[in-house]
Design a protein around this motif. Structure first.
Motif, PDB file in Angstrom:
ATOM      1  N   ASP A  46       0.849  -1.200   0.000  1.00  0.00           N
ATOM      2  CA  ASP A  46       0.000   0.000   0.000  1.00  0.00           C
ATOM      3  C   ASP A  46       0.879   1.242   0.000  1.00  0.00           C
ATOM      4  O   ASP A  46       1.966   1.251   0.577  1.00  0.00           O
ATOM      5  CB  ASP A  46      -0.900   0.050   1.237  1.00  0.00           C
ATOM      6  CG  ASP A  46      -2.086  -0.895   1.171  1.00  0.00           C
ATOM      7  OD1 ASP A  46      -2.312  -1.515   0.111  1.00  0.00           O
ATOM      8  OD2 ASP A  46      -2.775  -1.011   2.204  1.00  0.00           O
ATOM      9  N   ARG A  47       0.368   2.292  -0.617  1.00  0.00           N
ATOM     10  CA  ARG A  47       1.088   3.563  -0.647  1.00  0.00           C
ATOM     11  C   ARG A  47       0.547   4.498   0.414  1.00  0.00           C
ATOM     12  O   ARG A  47      -0.652   4.724   0.493  1.00  0.00           O
ATOM     13  CB  ARG A  47       0.989   4.195  -2.021  1.00  0.00           C
ATOM     14  CG  ARG A  47       1.784   3.417  -3.042  1.00  0.00           C
ATOM     15  CD  ARG A  47       1.673   4.058  -4.412  1.00  0.00           C
ATOM     16  NE  ARG A  47       2.408   3.242  -5.345  1.00  0.00           N
ATOM     17  CZ  ARG A  47       3.541   3.616  -5.919  1.00  0.00           C
ATOM     18  NH1 ARG A  47       4.054   4.798  -5.654  1.00  0.00           N
ATOM     19  NH2 ARG A  47       4.161   2.826  -6.748  1.00  0.00           N
ATOM     20  N   ASN A  50       2.202   9.367  -2.656  1.00  0.00           N
ATOM     21  CA  ASN A  50       2.709   9.191  -4.010  1.00  0.00           C
ATOM     22  C   ASN A  50       3.583  10.366  -4.426  1.00  0.00           C
ATOM     23  O   ASN A  50       3.224  11.526  -4.190  1.00  0.00           O
ATOM     24  CB  ASN A  50       1.545   9.070  -5.006  1.00  0.00           C
ATOM     25  CG  ASN A  50       0.743   7.811  -4.784  1.00  0.00           C
ATOM     26  OD1 ASN A  50       1.278   6.721  -4.778  1.00  0.00           O
ATOM     27  ND2 ASN A  50      -0.554   7.982  -4.574  1.00  0.00           N
ATOM     28  N   ASP A  98       7.737   8.278  -3.368  1.00  0.00           N
ATOM     29  CA  ASP A  98       6.652   7.374  -3.008  1.00  0.00           C
ATOM     30  C   ASP A  98       6.950   6.812  -1.630  1.00  0.00           C
ATOM     31  O   ASP A  98       8.110   6.564  -1.279  1.00  0.00           O
ATOM     32  CB  ASP A  98       6.565   6.200  -3.991  1.00  0.00           C
ATOM     33  CG  ASP A  98       6.104   6.605  -5.379  1.00  0.00           C
ATOM     34  OD1 ASP A  98       5.204   7.456  -5.480  1.00  0.00           O
ATOM     35  OD2 ASP A  98       6.641   6.049  -6.357  1.00  0.00           O
ATOM     36  N   VAL A 100       5.928   3.525   0.486  1.00  0.00           N
ATOM     37  CA  VAL A 100       5.298   2.228   0.249  1.00  0.00           C
ATOM     38  C   VAL A 100       5.471   1.334   1.471  1.00  0.00           C
ATOM     39  O   VAL A 100       6.594   1.140   1.963  1.00  0.00           O
ATOM     40  CB  VAL A 100       5.926   1.543  -1.002  1.00  0.00           C
ATOM     41  CG1 VAL A 100       5.225   0.226  -1.292  1.00  0.00           C
ATOM     42  CG2 VAL A 100       5.862   2.473  -2.212  1.00  0.00           C
TER      43      VAL A 100
END
Length: 147
Positions: A46-47, A50, A98, A100
């Motif tokens: 899942d992020r 971004n 990002d 993550v």
């Protein structure tokens, strides 16, 4: 991403006191933030944020780890007690990387508004932010240049 509140506000205060960004603050100063902060749960991959988006808050990692990647390349890995997403708040610029989840991750989410209010009301938080940023800058400087 799920939003849950499993930790009472006082437990969040005690956890935040151990985070370098907030360790200079008294528990009474952290309580208003802990009361409005949300806990967020992320699964592997899942992020949390971004690259290129505007950040609207920051995450304090409670459990798990988060990969920080820019242009697909790994920049860093952050774990419990680390803060991610703060740069976008400070610079008012799009995210530079990002974020993550690596496995299951639980964070304390602090909104931009709450963070800015905290910095305004408590200059100690700004000092904590500078300390975190200085550490991160040091991570980017090649070891032979740190002398």
């Amino acid at each position: 991403m799920d939003v849950h509140t499993t930790m009472p506000a006082i437990e969040r205060v005690l956890f935040l006191r151990k985070v370098p960004l907030f360790d200079e603050l008294d528990p009474a100063d952290l309580l208003p933030i802990a009361e409005v902060a949300d806990e967020q749960l992320f699964a592997d991959g899942d992020r949390l944020g971004n690259e290129g988006e505007m950040g609207d808050g920051l995450h304090v990692i409670v459990t798990g780890s988060v990969h920080v990647r820019s242009g697909g390349a790994a920049i860093a890995e952050r774990g419990p007690g680390d803060v991610v997403g703060e740069l976008s708040l400070i610079t008012a610029s799009p995210r530079m990387a990002d974020l993550v989840a690596d496995g299951d991750v639980r964070t304390i989410w602090i909104t931009r508004r709450a963070f800015e209010g905290m910095v305004h009301d408590r200059p100690d938080v700004a000092i904590g932010v500078m300390r975190v940023l200085a550490t991160r800058l040091g991570e980017r400087v090649p070891e032979h240049q740190q002398r």
